[in-house]
Design a protein around this motif. Structure first.
Motif, PDB file in Angstrom:
ATOM      1  N   GLY A   1       6.766  12.076  -4.819  1.00 24.44           N
ATOM      2  CA  GLY A   1       6.024  11.817  -3.689  1.00 24.44           C
ATOM      3  C   GLY A   1       5.686  10.209  -3.626  1.00 24.44           C
ATOM      4  N   TYR A   2       5.601   9.793  -4.762  1.00 26.75           N
ATOM      5  CA  TYR A   2       5.392   8.286  -4.716  1.00 26.75           C
ATOM      6  C   TYR A   2       6.498   7.511  -4.372  1.00 26.75           C
ATOM      7  CZ  TYR A   2       1.641   8.711  -8.490  1.00 26.75           C
ATOM      8  OH  TYR A   2       0.581   8.824  -9.170  1.00 26.75           O
ATOM      9  N   GLU A   3       7.815   8.081  -4.654  1.00 26.10           N
ATOM     10  CA  GLU A   3       8.982   7.531  -4.064  1.00 26.10           C
ATOM     11  C   GLU A   3       9.244   7.669  -2.756  1.00 26.10           C
ATOM     12  OE1 GLU A   3      12.469   8.198  -6.554  1.00 26.10           O
ATOM     13  OE2 GLU A   3      13.821   6.336  -5.717  1.00 26.10           O
TER      14      GLU A   3
ATOM     15  N   GLN B   1     -10.867  -5.577 -19.022  1.00 23.77           N
ATOM     16  CA  GLN B   1     -10.035  -5.215 -19.747  1.00 23.77           C
ATOM     17  C   GLN B   1      -9.510  -3.674 -19.339  1.00 23.77           C
ATOM     18  OE1 GLN B   1     -11.792  -5.225 -23.695  1.00 23.77           O
ATOM     19  NE2 GLN B   1     -13.692  -4.735 -22.983  1.00 23.77           N
ATOM     20  N   MET B   2      -8.300  -3.336 -19.379  1.00 24.08           N
ATOM     21  CA  MET B   2      -7.571  -2.318 -18.909  1.00 24.08           C
ATOM     22  C   MET B   2      -6.584  -1.818 -19.681  1.00 24.08           C
ATOM     23  SD  MET B   2      -5.729  -3.740 -15.453  1.00 24.08           S
ATOM     24  CE  MET B   2      -4.289  -2.290 -15.364  1.00 24.08           C
ATOM     25  N   SER B   3      -6.150  -0.449 -19.422  1.00 23.19           N
ATOM     26  CA  SER B   3      -4.821   0.165 -19.967  1.00 23.19           C
ATOM     27  C   SER B   3      -4.365   1.084 -18.980  1.00 23.19           C
ATOM     28  CB  SER B   3      -4.963   0.564 -21.703  1.00 23.19           C
ATOM     29  OG  SER B   3      -3.753   0.892 -22.006  1.00 23.19           O
TER      30      SER B   3
ATOM     31  N   VAL C   1     -12.392   2.845 -12.110  1.00 20.38           N
ATOM     32  CA  VAL C   1     -11.059   3.259 -12.022  1.00 20.38           C
ATOM     33  C   VAL C   1     -10.178   2.814 -10.769  1.00 20.38           C
ATOM     34  CG1 VAL C   1     -11.893   5.539 -12.771  1.00 20.38           C
ATOM     35  CG2 VAL C   1     -11.937   5.010 -10.274  1.00 20.38           C
ATOM     36  N   ARG C   2      -9.026   3.191 -10.882  1.00 20.03           N
ATOM     37  CA  ARG C   2      -8.068   2.273 -10.101  1.00 20.03           C
ATOM     38  C   ARG C   2      -7.028   3.307  -9.311  1.00 20.03           C
ATOM     39  NH1 ARG C   2      -6.718   0.729 -15.477  1.00 20.03           N
ATOM     40  NH2 ARG C   2      -4.524   1.507 -15.203  1.00 20.03           N
ATOM     41  N   PRO C   3      -7.558   4.124  -8.640  1.00 19.70           N
ATOM     42  CA  PRO C   3      -6.554   5.162  -7.859  1.00 19.70           C
ATOM     43  C   PRO C   3      -5.511   4.362  -6.885  1.00 19.70           C
ATOM     44  CG  PRO C   3      -8.586   5.296  -6.809  1.00 19.70           C
ATOM     45  CD  PRO C   3      -8.726   4.409  -7.920  1.00 19.70           C
TER      46      PRO C   3
ATOM     47  N   VAL D   1      -4.080  -9.055 -10.043  1.00 19.51           N
ATOM     48  CA  VAL D   1      -2.826  -9.291  -9.857  1.00 19.51           C
ATOM     49  C   VAL D   1      -2.032  -8.321 -11.188  1.00 19.51           C
ATOM     50  CG1 VAL D   1      -0.527 -10.329  -9.549  1.00 19.51           C
ATOM     51  CG2 VAL D   1      -2.658 -10.958  -8.306  1.00 19.51           C
ATOM     52  N   LEU D   2      -1.562  -7.401 -11.053  1.00 22.30           N
ATOM     53  CA  LEU D   2      -1.188  -6.392 -12.512  1.00 22.30           C
ATOM     54  C   LEU D   2      -0.096  -7.076 -13.333  1.00 22.30           C
ATOM     55  CD1 LEU D   2      -1.428  -2.793 -10.686  1.00 22.30           C
ATOM     56  CD2 LEU D   2      -2.777  -3.900 -12.528  1.00 22.30           C
ATOM     57  N   HIS D   3       0.712  -7.654 -12.673  1.00 18.96           N
ATOM     58  CA  HIS D   3       1.805  -8.305 -13.444  1.00 18.96           C
ATOM     59  C   HIS D   3       1.448  -9.562 -14.209  1.00 18.96           C
ATOM     60  CE1 HIS D   3       5.376  -5.891 -11.641  1.00 18.96           C
ATOM     61  NE2 HIS D   3       4.299  -5.495 -12.163  1.00 18.96           N
TER      62      HIS D   3
ATOM     63  N   ALA E   1       0.950  -1.235   0.104  1.00 15.36           N
ATOM     64  CA  ALA E   1       0.043   0.037  -0.083  1.00 15.36           C
ATOM     65  C   ALA E   1       0.933   1.481   0.098  1.00 15.36           C
ATOM     66  CB  ALA E   1      -0.990   0.257   0.992  1.00 15.36           C
ATOM     67  N   TYR E   2       2.025   1.499  -0.856  1.00 10.90           N
ATOM     68  CA  TYR E   2       2.844   2.478  -1.231  1.00 10.90           C
ATOM     69  C   TYR E   2       3.578   2.958  -0.001  1.00 10.90           C
ATOM     70  CZ  TYR E   2       0.169   3.594  -5.675  1.00 10.90           C
ATOM     71  OH  TYR E   2      -0.303   3.533  -6.734  1.00 10.90           O
ATOM     72  N   GLY E   3       3.769   1.599   0.563  1.00 13.60           N
ATOM     73  CA  GLY E   3       4.506   1.833   1.954  1.00 13.60           C
ATOM     74  C   GLY E   3       3.866   2.081   3.257  1.00 13.60           C
TER      75      GLY E   3
HETATM   76  C1  PLP Z   1       0.235   2.051  -9.789  1.00 15.67           C
HETATM   77  C2  PLP Z   1      -0.779   1.941 -10.752  1.00 15.67           C
HETATM   78  C3  PLP Z   1      -2.194   2.470 -10.668  1.00 15.67           C
HETATM   79  C4  PLP Z   1      -2.442   3.512  -9.588  1.00 15.67           C
HETATM   80  O1  PLP Z   1      -1.646   4.730 -10.026  1.00 15.67           O
HETATM   81  P1  PLP Z   1      -1.750   6.116  -9.168  1.00 15.67           P
HETATM   82  O2  PLP Z   1      -1.309   6.929  -9.757  1.00 15.67           O
HETATM   83  O3  PLP Z   1      -0.773   5.711  -7.777  1.00 15.67           O
HETATM   84  O4  PLP Z   1      -3.221   6.237  -8.819  1.00 15.67           O
HETATM   85  C5  PLP Z   1      -3.221   2.151 -11.350  1.00 15.67           C
HETATM   86  N1  PLP Z   1      -2.937   1.090 -12.336  1.00 15.67           N
HETATM   87  C6  PLP Z   1      -1.766   0.580 -12.669  1.00 15.67           C
HETATM   88  C7  PLP Z   1      -1.518  -0.196 -13.844  1.00 15.67           C
HETATM   89  C8  PLP Z   1      -0.644   0.861 -11.923  1.00 15.67           C
HETATM   90  O5  PLP Z   1       0.626   0.266 -12.348  1.00 15.67           O
END
Ligand code: PLP
Length: 362
Positions: A344-346, A159-161, A212-214, A85-87, A44-46
């Protein structure tokens, strides 16, 4: 001040889960009628996978992590949630994914074929998502690959991008990526679509689709000006003052003796260093804070500590056992990141493991 802290001499990080929940509600409202998932990759972003996941479980539409292992860790916390799982996954990882009900985001034809072969062997059409490369050239299937028959066999639920320039609303890449996404997604009508992370939510209705995926916005990062208006900070980080030293004109300090006092004054040594994610690149750029007074960094950042010039404070304002602010109302992660030449992410994903961590619910 959080309780139970007396005598602790390591930096303390306070994470407001209430603020994270409110940020999710605000992002959900901005994205409606699209559903609002949550990105929990990299712990969770650290900020803590378990704590953040629990606090959002009742309001998040679904969850995203990067690695299968992160998915497993999240499954242990949230037995019922939809977890992507994004990868994606390899053939070797597929059984664990299926056993834990994790949905791979398949990025390559090889991943698609291996997942499909696994499903066939298992005799069950496990859910899958696919990602399209719409221009970022990082992950995803190319337009020409969408004709492969194996894609039609998937039990596709998403389906996403991903947008490369959503933090720059006027960037022409946004519209180009959106148009290609719409075209590619027409191959699977009715399957839910997702394009936007935090910044994309603020590009307008055209960018919302069904989900959406924040990530960033939940954690108080503001990738662009629009988000700053809407979201609140979620964390504060304080470092203990370990020593206060008087200086005279000509006193030198720190590795390399690069800092030199111009006049009599005082330095304070604070207990946070680059091993805690307080970047070395902050030397000469960064500051800590005492209330509303900035305390410039004096000399190089050490592994476990950093000196700040406290000459501008009244004598006695800081002493051994005092605390100085690293992140808080005067300096958010984006500002510290900017001073360090990063984002800020890093800053968040570099937060150290030696902090005492306190979770509050404001
Ligand atoms: C990290 C990531 C997100 C979230 O991005 P934020 O800019 O942190 O909201 C969404 N989708 C994918 C594919 C990501 O790698």
């Amino acid at each position: 001040m959080p309780g139970g802290q007396e005598g602790q001499r390591c930096a303390r990080l306070t994470i407001d889960l209430g603020a994270i929940k409110r940020n999710h509600r605000r992002l959900s409202a901005a994205a409606a009628p699209a559903a609002c998932g949550v990105v929990l990759k990299a712990n969770a972003y650290g900020l803590g996978l378990r704590e953040v996941a629990r606090s959002l479980q009742d309001q998040a539409a679904c969850f995203f992590v990067a690695h299968p292992r992160e998915g497993q860790a999240l499954r242990a916390v949230l037995p019922q949630a939809d977890i992507f799982v994004l990868h994606g996954c390899t053939r070797a990882e597929a059984p664990v994914m299926a056993r834990h009900g994790l949905v791979p985001v398949l990025n390559t034809l090889q991943q698609v074929r291996e997942w499909q072969a696994f499903c066939q062997t298992a005799g069950e059409r496990f859910k899958a998502a696919i990602q399209y490369d719409t221009g970022m050239t990082r992950f995803g299937l190319q337009p020409a690959q969408l004709q492969e028959n194996v894609l039609k066999e998937l039990n596709l639920v998403l389906q996403m991008s991903h947008l490369a320039c959503a933090d720059v609303p006027a960037h022409p890449g946004n519209r180009r990526q959106r148009e290609l996404f719409v075209a590619m997604a027409q191959n699977f009508p009715g399957v839910r679509r997702s394009l936007s992370a935090t910044s994309g939510i603020f590009l307008g209705k055209d960018y919302l689709f069904e989900l959406v995926r924040p990530g960033a916005g939940l954690y108080g990062l503001a990738p662009n000006a629009e988000t700053t208006q809407v979201l609140e900070p979620v964390l504060s980080l304080e470092a203990p003052v370990l020593q206060v030293l008087d200086t005279v004109a000509g006193t030198q300090a720190g590795y390399g003796l690069e800092w030199e006092a111009q006049k009599p004054g005082r330095l304070a040594t604070a207990g946070i260093g680059y091993a805690d994610g307080f970047f070395r690149s902050l030397a000469g750029q960064g500051r800590l804070w005492h209330g509303t007074t900035p305390l410039p960094i004096a000399g190089r950042v050490s592994m476990d500590s950093v000196m700040v010039d406290i000459t501008s404070l009244p004598a006695g304002a800081l002493h051994e056992g005092s605390w100085v602010s690293v992140l808080g109302s005067q300096q958010d992660p984006d500002a510290l990141g900017a001073a360090a030449g990063t984002s800020g992410y890093e800053v968040l994903t570099s937060l150290g493991t030696r902090f005492t961590r306190h979770y509050i619910q404001s």
